[in-house]
Design a protein around this motif. Sequence first.
Motif, short mmCIF file in Angstrom:
data_model
loop_
_atom_site.label_atom_id
_atom_site.label_comp_id
_atom_site.label_asym_id
_atom_site.label_seq_id
_atom_site.Cartn_x
_atom_site.Cartn_y
_atom_site.Cartn_z
N ALA A 72 0.82 -1.22 0.00
CA ALA A 72 0.00 0.00 0.00
C ALA A 72 0.86 1.27 0.00
O ALA A 72 0.39 2.33 -0.40
CB ALA A 72 -0.95 0.00 1.20
N ASN A 73 2.09 1.16 0.41
CA ASN A 73 2.95 2.34 0.45
C ASN A 73 3.17 2.96 -0.93
O ASN A 73 3.66 4.08 -1.03
CB ASN A 73 4.30 2.00 1.09
N ILE A 74 2.76 2.25 -1.97
CA ILE A 74 2.87 2.78 -3.33
C ILE A 74 2.08 4.09 -3.47
O ILE A 74 2.41 4.93 -4.31
CB ILE A 74 2.40 1.74 -4.38
N ILE A 75 1.09 4.30 -2.61
CA ILE A 75 0.31 5.56 -2.71
C ILE A 75 1.19 6.77 -2.41
O ILE A 75 0.87 7.89 -2.80
CB ILE A 75 -0.94 5.58 -1.79
N ASN A 76 2.32 6.55 -1.74
CA ASN A 76 3.20 7.68 -1.44
C ASN A 76 3.94 8.20 -2.67
O ASN A 76 4.55 9.26 -2.63
CB ASN A 76 4.21 7.28 -0.35
N SER A 77 3.85 7.44 -3.78
CA SER A 77 4.50 7.90 -5.00
C SER A 77 3.67 8.99 -5.69
O SER A 77 4.12 9.63 -6.63
CB SER A 77 4.71 6.72 -5.95
N VAL A 78 2.41 9.18 -5.24
CA VAL A 78 1.56 10.20 -5.86
C VAL A 78 1.69 11.51 -5.07
O VAL A 78 1.56 11.52 -3.85
CB VAL A 78 0.08 9.76 -5.87
#
Lengths: 95, 482
Positions: free
Chosen positions: A38-44
């Motif tokens: 879920a940490n992929i949302i920090n790429s936005v």
Amino acid sequence: MDIKKEEILHIAKLASLKIKEEEIEEYRKNLQDILEFANIINSVDTEYLEETNGTSTNINFLREDEVNNFKDTDQLMKNAPEQENNMFKIPKVIN
Amino acid sequence: MNLYELTVHELIEKLDNKEITPEEITRSYIDRINEKEKDIKAFVTITEKDAIEKSKNIDRKISKFAGIPIGIKDNICTKGVRTTCSSKMLENFISPYDATVMDKINAQNMITLGKLNMDEFAMGASTEYSYFGATKNPWNLNKVPGGSSGGSAAAVAADMVPWALSSDTGGSVRQPAALCGVVGLKPTYGLVSRYGLVAFASSLDQIGPITKDVEDCANLLNIIAGYDNKDSTSAKLPQKDYTKNLKNGVKGLKIGVPKEFFGEGINEEVKEKIKNTIELYKELGAEVEECSLDIADEALAVYYIIACAEASSNLGRFDGIRYGYRAKNFENLDELFINSRSEGFGAEVKRRIILGTYVLSSGYYDAYYKKAQKVRTFIKQEFEKLFKKYDVLITPTSPTVAYDIGTRSTNPLEMYLADLCTVSVNIVGLPGISIPCGVDKNGLPIGMQIIGKSFGEETILKVAYLAEQKLEFRNKYKPEYK
């Protein structure tokens, strides 16, 4: 990121769930795996973005404040695990 | 030909011509259920007696759908018939009222055949997380039917019901429809009332039809769509006839094909079959263009944060007091809550409640929940940009065809990847339909997803209808029950 056993127990308590000792590690690992993904949302970059709560276009959904009694209370009460005199029965809460 | 093999619009034609009666139709389906249920396990409850009784007294003047049977996913409340959500928690729950969609079904004088299996509380992508056991895929009994509406999709594919009503929170109508070779529609958020649908994630849940073909899908949408003052997210819009424009074709229509949905992680045969169908649209006069929608992984992450957060709140109501399972052993009120919930919920439901509680808890709220809601805005904007240019978008429905039962149920993250192509549609509230567009080398169905503008159901139905007529999937392929 490392989720600790104590955190799982704390969260379970908040959610009114009891997790068996032998299952804690599995729940811990599952939560950690999913949060890592879920940490992929920090790429936005969201610095200038508002939050979206839902996608309904209704604003201020108003209606008349009318009492509308549900009639079939017998059917409602039939679902109660325990009842007495048409009331839900629970363990004693006041000593 | 057996009656149970017909679509609903074909049954209606025969009813109108007085070739058959509602009782004959119902008996045909009940016989079929009794023949196939032991292999498929699509049902939680079969209402055989009530269905046959009702079918004897149908007034066909009430509606053209009078006397047509239907199956209902077991998270839609049906008065007098238990609604379990395939959970031990609600094993004996009998709703004292009907969901609004059931009021609409009953107003048509339709006949309910029973309640269909699902992943517990609609949490899953394979129907393996049902308390009552896994449903099997009619195309290959060792494969999953998809989920969470696996019972519904399998029942429609195996001709055990002519059509079904299900719910879609992250793909639960479209993905099982794809894996079972049938049609599944998730309407725009707000088009169909959710009053009486057991809540999973309230900002994402929507009720939709699973049918044998696109015309039936449009017909069932006609029946269930519309404003309801019992659902505050229900949209006030004029009633439409969704069958009206089905045959209007795609000439001049602008189709966007997001290249990221045809990348790594998507099965090659799935890509190929969908690309062939897109070529077909080109030949039929649509303007097709490759475009970019690089949000699939982010959408999946946003979905699991938001859906689990909402679920952890929604499922707080299950406390063992007013309805649902109550533990046998407890010393005080707290123990009653904790033991009832711990014994009543299955492992996947608990996993999601824990994730949801975590992302809402103090210290993590901003980093996960609030951040996810902002990324939700970003995803919405990306879709809005594309829909300024295109009328519809086409993607695969599921990254793979149906897989073996038991191979993913122990790895939650891998299971979540099954929703990769469908969740973004729920996040932004748009309509999406899945239609079968071919089979792979092992004869397993492949689903194609058509995504439309907000309340653009008429357009995606017409796009779906055209491919269906050209591909003739139902004539070419049949489940093999092997």
